[in-house]
Scaffold this active site. Structure first.
Site, PDB file in Angstrom:
ATOM      1  N   GLU A 253       9.384  63.538  66.252  1.00 39.84           N
ATOM      2  CA  GLU A 253      10.858  62.791  65.839  1.00 39.84           C
ATOM      3  C   GLU A 253      10.472  61.421  65.828  1.00 39.84           C
ATOM      4  O   GLU A 253      10.389  60.916  66.889  1.00 39.84           O
ATOM      5  CB  GLU A 253      11.692  63.324  66.454  1.00 39.84           C
ATOM      6  CG  GLU A 253      13.010  62.858  65.926  1.00 39.84           C
ATOM      7  CD  GLU A 253      13.419  62.863  64.461  1.00 39.84           C
ATOM      8  OE1 GLU A 253      13.561  64.227  64.029  1.00 39.84           O
ATOM      9  OE2 GLU A 253      13.827  62.092  63.826  1.00 39.84           O
ATOM     10  N   THR A 297      13.280  64.553  58.329  1.00 32.91           N
ATOM     11  CA  THR A 297      12.431  65.645  59.095  1.00 32.91           C
ATOM     12  C   THR A 297      12.193  66.829  58.162  1.00 32.91           C
ATOM     13  O   THR A 297      10.848  67.151  57.983  1.00 32.91           O
ATOM     14  CB  THR A 297      13.046  66.244  60.179  1.00 32.91           C
ATOM     15  OG1 THR A 297      13.540  65.269  61.247  1.00 32.91           O
ATOM     16  CG2 THR A 297      12.112  67.234  60.961  1.00 32.91           C
ATOM     17  N   HIS A 412      15.082  60.718  68.551  1.00 32.56           N
ATOM     18  CA  HIS A 412      16.101  60.473  67.339  1.00 32.56           C
ATOM     19  C   HIS A 412      17.310  59.431  67.257  1.00 32.56           C
ATOM     20  O   HIS A 412      17.644  59.333  68.444  1.00 32.56           O
ATOM     21  CB  HIS A 412      16.637  61.929  66.991  1.00 32.56           C
ATOM     22  CG  HIS A 412      17.080  62.103  65.832  1.00 32.56           C
ATOM     23  ND1 HIS A 412      18.456  61.215  65.232  1.00 32.56           N
ATOM     24  CD2 HIS A 412      16.988  62.862  64.441  1.00 32.56           C
ATOM     25  CE1 HIS A 412      18.622  61.532  64.144  1.00 32.56           C
ATOM     26  NE2 HIS A 412      17.615  62.386  63.518  1.00 32.56           N
ATOM     27  N   ASP A 471       7.173  62.403  62.330  1.00 37.48           N
ATOM     28  CA  ASP A 471       7.482  62.925  60.778  1.00 37.48           C
ATOM     29  C   ASP A 471       8.115  61.898  59.686  1.00 37.48           C
ATOM     30  O   ASP A 471       8.093  62.013  58.756  1.00 37.48           O
ATOM     31  CB  ASP A 471       8.962  63.922  60.993  1.00 37.48           C
ATOM     32  CG  ASP A 471      10.148  63.348  62.041  1.00 37.48           C
ATOM     33  OD1 ASP A 471       9.970  62.169  62.295  1.00 37.48           O
ATOM     34  OD2 ASP A 471      11.159  63.934  62.030  1.00 37.48           O
ATOM     35  N   HIS A 472       8.578  60.706  60.167  1.00 34.85           N
ATOM     36  CA  HIS A 472       9.054  59.604  59.618  1.00 34.85           C
ATOM     37  C   HIS A 472       9.388  58.432  60.360  1.00 34.85           C
ATOM     38  O   HIS A 472       9.339  58.571  61.697  1.00 34.85           O
ATOM     39  CB  HIS A 472      10.365  60.116  58.804  1.00 34.85           C
ATOM     40  CG  HIS A 472      11.444  60.528  59.349  1.00 34.85           C
ATOM     41  ND1 HIS A 472      12.058  59.801  60.219  1.00 34.85           N
ATOM     42  CD2 HIS A 472      11.842  61.933  59.716  1.00 34.85           C
ATOM     43  CE1 HIS A 472      12.930  60.540  60.787  1.00 34.85           C
ATOM     44  NE2 HIS A 472      12.537  61.889  60.598  1.00 34.85           N
TER      45      HIS A 472
END
Ligand code: GP9
Ligand code: MN
Length: 630
Positions: A253, A297, A412, A471-472
């Site tokens: 994450e 995600t 996150h 993921d990003h």
């Protein structure tokens, strides 16, 4: 306030107040970038035109009480729209889209983030609303008007003229804005937030109708493009080296590449990942980019498993969960693989349950498969270390060979962590978000370290390929100032920002010994062909937009959903073509200018690919292909 000899009608007064508020918001609260005088003019006149046009509709209402109520509620609705967008913008540097508003199942889970996105001074946004509200409640005959038919028509004509003027200027500023809009910020700054929302609703319904109109002819052009421009007939030297191994895929994450091999106050941020990079069994891709859009995600999952692009508005996971796909889990099933996702969140979150079914993922270990207590959770849910620990028994019960994706959560936004879990001191800058980010990244790094130990102990390590992918991005452009400070730069330019979209990508093959660090331009669309080939599976009839990262016959560029791209030689971002190595500006390029730059050719291919991928998704084109028959 007087209006000639009489008092100003309420709709005008409200329009002015609301217009001022909207202008201040665009210009000073949302970080909208203005790069020409014309844009400055448009962004100034648009709020007034829009609010006067809307409030002006009240002249058609006869009853003065209802007329005032209309104005009052329009102002309330408009304010809420601005405010919801602001809260969203603070997290994503992006504007809301209608499909997102219907992703209601997410709202509850977003609560921990939302609290930190609301600020006390937000109350100022409601000041004009309160004034309008009070004025509209007070009986004030001078403000109420019964408009003659002539005046009503006149108001309508003036409104339409103003509106056309606004759209005309927008068209001059950016030709074909509405037909080729990939970028929401351009829409908002040219037609304003409210017309942007109307546009979004219209284009979304148009998109829905595309499925009905689609047929298998549409596929021919796409297949040709893929065969000519993307597919390589060659096999890489690593083809099949992972045959029958398990694939353990860690979706990390919000981990971005800038933390790798970097330090904070003299301490390594990611000691385990740094060392793993140097391991002889590891391939590490230093120029690997995420390609996600609003689906975050879920987009990252979608891109990696399908090698298609996400859609530009909303998340495919919500809008097209019923489509036919030809996903990696589905393809490996033919070769006796079991597929599973492990993620300690509710199965309906991001509509995963439906989408996993469409992608033929066999098992989903969701919230119910984990023991989550007050002590072992933080922020969005189960802490990563606990998540990995509890995942081991699930992995052990999977039939081998398996492909298992584990989605971490602790790193996150808003990057909360209990004091006792902190092993790195936060950064000290004006961005609390960036400050805390380092501490949660370190936590995830330790969790992955511990997971490797656990995999070995469980006998799951030797015969697996372990993939780790960010993921990003986790740090949006809102934190550019703090980011520049950390990276010791004067500012974060669009070039720098693009480079910050790199996420770590590791392929660790225990015992293989030929690992290396690779710097080729790569991205999430490449994951599916790369992994399939490692497992020794052919992709000759598949339709995908990426390449096997292990051969050199590749298209050589990576496209982001907004049309920006990075190629071997260039970076294209904010309508500017940069030299990739030096960051020097090579030219400006947008639809308004006729100029070409060294980026022009790839820009055309990039847009083509995005459109083809959209056609596949919107038209649900894979329903016309029997992939198994090939
Ligand atoms: C939660 C995970 C994280 O299940 O998808 O959410 P995102 O990164 O998409 O906000
Ligand atoms: Mn995420």
């Amino acid at each position: 306030m007087s209006f000639g000899r009489r008092q100003m009608p309420l709709f005008l007064l409200a329009g002015l107040l609301f217009g001022i508020k909207t202008y201040i918001m665009y210009r000073f609260v949302f970080n909208i970038e203005i790069d020409s005088v014309l844009q400055e003019v448009i962004i100034f006149i648009n709020p007034f035109i829009t609010s006067i046009v809307f409030f002006g509709l009240s002249v058609w209402i006869k009853n003065p009480l209802k007329q005032r109520a209309f104005i009052r509620y329009s102002a309330l609705l408009g304010t809420l729209i601005i405010y919801f967008n602001l809260v969203f913008y603070r997290s994503f540097t992006d504007f809301l889209t209608i499909p997102q508003l219907f992703q209601t199942s997410n709202v509850a889970d977003l609560s921990s983030s939302i609290v930190s996105l609301i600020k006390p001074y937000d109350l100022f946004i409601f000041v004009d609303l309160v004034i309008i509200w009070v004025l509209s409640k007070k009986s004030n005959e001078a403000m109420d008007r019964a408009y003659s038919k002539r005046n009503k028509v006149l108001a309508m004509v003036i409104s339409l003229l103003l509106l056309s003027g606004n759209f005309l200027l927008a068209e001059i500023e950016r030709p074909q804005l509405l037909s080729r809009a990939f970028d929401r910020e351009y829409l908002v700054k040219n037609i304003g937030l409210f017309y942007y929302h109307i546009y979004d609703v219209v284009s979304h319904s148009k998109m829905r109708s595309q499925k009905v109109l689609a047929d298998d002819h549409d596929l021919l052009t796409i297949k040709h493009y893929i065969n000519d421009e993307i597919r390589s007939e060659k096999q890489s030297e690593h083809f099949g080296i992972g045959k029958d191994r398990n694939v353990i895929f860690i979706s990390a994450e919000s981990v971005q590449s800038f933390v790798i091999d970097n330090d904070l106050y003299g301490e390594e941020i990611t000691p385990f990942l740094n060392q793993l990079k140097e391991n002889e069994d590891t391939f590490y891709f230093e120029n690997f980019y995420h390609q996600t859009s609003q689906g975050k995600t879920s987009d990252s999952e979608f891109i990696t498993e399908n090698s298609l692009y996400p859609i530009s508005s909303g998340a495919v996971y919500f809008t097209h969960a019923q489509n036919e796909y030809h996903s990696m889990p589905e393809m490996i099933k033919q070769h006796n693989y079991t597929s599973a996702v492990l993620h300690a969140n509710t199965d309906t979150f991001w509509n995963r349950n439906q989408m996993y079914e469409s992608q033929e993922i066999d098992e989903f270990y969701d919230w119910d498969s984990y023991d989550v207590t007050d002590e072992n959770q933080v922020g969005w849910g189960l802490k990563d270390k606990e998540f990995f620990t509890q995942s081991i028994p699930h992995l052990r019960e999977l039939k081998e060979p398996f492909y298992a994706k584990l989605i971490t959560l602790t790193n996150h936004f808003p990057f909360d962590l209990d004091e006792g879990d902190r092993t790195l001191d936060p950064y000290d800058s004006n961005s609390n978000t960036l400050n805390k980010y380092f501490t949660t990244v370190r936590y995830t790094d330790e969790a992955i370290d511990q997971f490797f130990v656990q995999l070995k102990a469980a006998g799951l390590y030797e015969n697996s390929i372990i993939v780790i992918m960010g993921d990003h991005d986790g740090i949006s452009a809102n934190h550019n100032k703090a980011m520049a400070e950390y990276l010791e730069k004067d500012e974060i330019t669009p070039y720098d920002y693009m480079q910050l979209q790199r996420v770590p990508f590791y392929i660790h093959i225990p015992g293989y010994g030929k690992g290396e660090e690779l710097s080729k331009i790569s991205g999430q669309v490449d994951v599916k062909p790369t992994l399939l080939h490692l497992l020794g599976l052919e992709t000759n009839h598949d339709i995908y937009f990426g390449n096997d990262l292990f051969h050199d016959d590749r298209k050589g560029y990576i496209v982001q959903r907004n049309g920006n791209f990075v190629s071997d030689d260039y970076v294209y971002a904010a309508e500017t073509c940069f030299d990739r190595e030096t960051g020097d500006v090579l030219g400006e390029e947008n639809e308004a200018s006729e100029e070409t730059t060294p980026c022009s050719d790839i820009k055309v291919s990039a847009e083509k690919e995005l459109n083809y991928s959209d056609q596949i998704i919107y038209g649900d084109l894979f329903r016309f292909i029997d992939f198994d028959a090939k």
